[in-house]
Design a protein around this motif. Structure first.
Motif, short mmCIF file in Angstrom:
data_model
loop_
_atom_site.label_atom_id
_atom_site.label_comp_id
_atom_site.label_asym_id
_atom_site.label_seq_id
_atom_site.Cartn_x
_atom_site.Cartn_y
_atom_site.Cartn_z
N SER A 5 0.87 -1.17 0.00
CA SER A 5 0.00 0.00 0.00
C SER A 5 0.91 1.22 0.00
O SER A 5 1.74 1.36 0.88
N ILE A 6 0.76 2.03 -1.01
CA ILE A 6 1.69 3.16 -1.19
C ILE A 6 0.91 4.47 -1.16
O ILE A 6 -0.06 4.66 -1.91
N PHE A 7 1.36 5.36 -0.28
CA PHE A 7 0.71 6.66 -0.12
C PHE A 7 1.22 7.59 -1.21
O PHE A 7 2.41 7.84 -1.32
N ILE A 8 0.31 8.09 -2.03
CA ILE A 8 0.74 9.00 -3.10
C ILE A 8 -0.09 10.27 -3.08
O ILE A 8 -1.23 10.29 -2.61
N GLU A 9 0.50 11.30 -3.61
CA GLU A 9 -0.18 12.59 -3.69
C GLU A 9 -1.03 12.59 -4.94
O GLU A 9 -0.66 12.01 -5.97
N SER A 35 -7.67 4.61 -6.13
CA SER A 35 -8.98 5.27 -6.15
C SER A 35 -8.80 6.78 -6.24
O SER A 35 -7.76 7.31 -5.88
N THR A 37 -9.38 10.39 -4.88
CA THR A 37 -9.73 11.09 -3.65
C THR A 37 -9.33 12.54 -3.82
O THR A 37 -8.78 12.93 -4.83
N ASP A 39 -7.11 14.74 -1.98
CA ASP A 39 -5.74 15.20 -1.91
C ASP A 39 -4.71 14.10 -2.08
O ASP A 39 -3.68 14.28 -2.69
N PHE A 40 -5.02 12.94 -1.50
CA PHE A 40 -4.04 11.86 -1.56
C PHE A 40 -4.71 10.58 -2.00
O PHE A 40 -5.94 10.46 -1.99
N GLY A 41 -3.90 9.63 -2.42
CA GLY A 41 -4.44 8.34 -2.81
C GLY A 41 -3.58 7.24 -2.23
O GLY A 41 -2.47 7.48 -1.75
N ILE A 42 -4.13 6.01 -2.22
CA ILE A 42 -3.33 4.87 -1.83
C ILE A 42 -3.27 3.93 -3.04
O ILE A 42 -4.30 3.51 -3.55
N ARG A 44 -2.48 0.49 -4.41
CA ARG A 44 -2.37 -0.86 -3.85
C ARG A 44 -1.86 -1.80 -4.94
O ARG A 44 -2.41 -1.85 -6.03
N ASN A 63 6.35 6.38 1.30
CA ASN A 63 5.45 5.94 2.37
C ASN A 63 4.76 4.66 1.92
O ASN A 63 3.86 4.69 1.08
#
Lengths: 137, 438
Positions: A5-9, A35, A37, A39-42, A44, A63
């Motif tokens: 799971s990677i936190f991306i802007e 998906s 969103t 401000d940020f996305g995850i 997967r 992250n």
């Protein structure tokens, strides 16, 4: 099995950086989803070497988290996904998210649930086929 | 009081330059002598090898060392007082940001003079005893509340302490009480207008408004003009700071060409913030103020950190009190947003309490549809979940804790690690894109 799971802007160019790192490390992506969103996305990702990919991305300052998910294989027929979800729900398990893809003519459902052990025992009794990372190698 | 006179205090407001200077010198000498009752200034003068007798002309003021906000913090709470505490009747305090808060003490005479100064400002822009003055500014420690309250009462206006917020009630008051004048921060006037529009209230048709006093947050000439167009009345710029009592220090006259700073109350200097030498009229520098009739806590050469310039020393309105430009920014990192003073360190302190967050953050100030807003972007240290709800909850919790600290709600954005700009040496923490500074 483990999923990245990677936190991306939510901004141009951010996904490319991650994909670039994975490709340079020779990681093969099996399936991925992101998906929309605010401000940020995850992002997967199911890949062939989740542990190695996790350490490499972390090293690069990304992250990232390893998340427990499970995958089942179903016949590529109408109603089979419904059946699978119904079985899991009946066992009192909540699905946090779910995505699917086709693999060698079979349908694959990937679940993230609140009680994975309960869900897994349902699968075994319900005679659905659970897949592991090595099945995709 | 002669309601037809443009001046509430003609004996002070219409002094010639020479008369003003003579009055200032007299008051400066008395102030310096009085300061020797304060432990702080006694020490300061001794260290500088100065005695009150060394101050014999207005130019001698420059021999006196500057007083800073840090001095106020260091002497917290009462080390600056020039009178015994039992003579003080009021205390205002600013929030403690980088250490101790600051405390400003007032005697009854200080409060009277403060009310006189505010009354003079309001009279100047046309208020009279038959007016209804609605003070839609924060009360409590924020001096725009009690400062305008007592000033408008002193003038004789019917004064409504409406305080900030609850726009529907504000509009009801404006209509029911026949409010003719409002004081608020500019962004709140804009908000009031928005709600009026939603409620089908036309300020020109449905209210008796004739004057607005706006201040306590930076705003551009364009923002002022837009407010005047919306509300259909003149809006006058007000300058105040708690160290100088609060509002009533500087105010625009009906010419709207700079703020008159009352030179019977203050000596105004504009200095280069680096060299601390005076700058010529017209050049931007830091505003330095010396109080001339404060009893509890006189301040000598106080560095306000506000940047402005001298526009002129005469005015068609007949007042020779110095005219200064609207504030152009700050010589320190303090942010003034919607009337609230915020130091980046306050935000940093809160962010660092979240173990989920990395140490890099960026504060961006913008003007969106006439409202000034703050966005705080902060890097995520570790991705501790892949659940959107938990990440959104984290954003909300950061927002809530920041609001408790800085008293207004910023936008909060979590960003991936390594994505915020880091400049050489010192990180850039604040980007100000507000219209006023463009």
């Amino acid at each position: 099995m483990k999923q990245l799971s990677i936190f991306i802007e939510n901004k141009g160019g951010t996904l490319i950086r991650v994909l670039d790192l994975l490709s340079k490390a020779g990681i093969q992506i099996i399936a991925s989803t992101v998906s929309d969103t605010q401000d940020f996305g995850i992002y997967r990702v199911l890949c062939n070497q989740p542990q190695a990919a996790f350490l490499m991305l972390k090293e690069a300052g990304i992250n990232v988290q390893l998340t427990d998910v499970f995958a089942i294989s179903i016949d590529d027929q109408p109603g089979r996904a419904a059946q699978a979800v119904e079985q899991i729900s009946k066992a009192g398990v909540s699905i946090l998210y779910l995505y699917s893809f086709l693999w060698k003519g079979k349908g694959v459902l990937v679940f993230r649930v609140d009680k994975q052990d309960v869900a897994l025992s349902t699968i075994h009794t319900a005679d659905m086929t659970q897949l592991t990372t090595s099945d995709f190698a | 009081m002669d309601n037809n006179s443009p001046y509430l205090h003609p004996q002070y407001e219409t002094l010639s330059h020479e008369e003003l200077k003579a009055l200032q010198l007299e008051r400066l000498k008395a102030t310096v002598k009085h300061c020797m009752n304060s432990e702080f200034y006694r020490k300061r003068f001794a260290e500088a090898g100065l005695t009150p007798d060394d101050i014999q002309s207005l130019d001698d003021l420059r021999k006196i060392p500057f007083t800073t906000k840090q001095d106020l913090r260091d002497t917290y709470p009462f080390g600056m007082a020039s009178v015994p505490l039992r003579q003080c009747v009021r205390l205002h305090s600013s929030s403690g940001t980088t250490g101790n808060p600051t405390v400003i003490l007032h005697t009854q005479r200080d409060l009277d003079e403060w009310a006189n100064a505010v009354a003079r400002c309001l009279w100047m822009v046309g208020l009279r005893p038959d007016d209804v003055f609605q003070n839609s500014s924060g009360y409590g420690m924020f001096t725009g509340g009690l400062g305008f309250q007592y000033g408008a009462e002193r003038l004789g206006a019917l004064t409504v302490p409406a305080a900030a917020g609850n726009s529907l009630r504000q509009i009801k008051f404006i209509k029911d009480f026949g409010t003719t004048a409002i004081h608020a921060v500019p962004s709140y006037v804009t908000r009031l207008y928005e709600v009026m529009q939603q409620e089908g209230v036309d300020p020109r048709r449905d209210t008796k408004l004739k004057v607005l006093a706006i201040g306590a947050e930076p705003h551009s000439e364009e923002q002022r003009q837009r407010i005047e167009q919306m509300m259909g009345v003149k809006a006058y710029n007000s300058f105040g700071m708690s160290e100088m009592c609060g509002p009533g220090v500087g105010f625009e006259c009906q010419e709207q060409n700079g703020l008159h700073f009352w030179e019977d109350y203050y000596i105004v200097e504009i200095v280069d913030p680096e060299t601390l030498e005076p700058v010529p009229d017209g050049e931007i520098g830091e505003l330095v103020l010396t109080t001339l009739n404060r009893e509890a806590m006189p301040l000598l050469r106080y560095r306000t950190r506000d940047l402005t310039r001298v526009l002129g020393r005469t005015c068609p309105c007949g007042r020779n009190h110095i005219r200064l430009d609207r504030m152009r920014g700050r010589s320190d990192d303090m942010i003034v947003l919607r009337g609230v003073n915020i130091f980046p360190i306050q935000i940093e302190k809160i962010l660092m309490q979240f173990k989920e967050l990395a140490s890099n953050y960026l504060i961006t100030l913008t003007t969106d549809a006439d409202n000034d807003n703050m966005t705080v972007e902060v890097e995520l240290e570790e991705l501790f979940t892949d659940d959107y709800q938990r990440l959104i909850s984290l954003e909300k919790e950061i927002k809530r804790r920041l609001k408790d600290e800085i008293l207004l709600t910023p936008y909060v954005r979590l960003v991936p690690k390594g994505t915020l700009p880091v400049s050489e040496g010192k990180a850039v923490r604040v980007v100000d894109k507000r219209k006023v500074y463009q």
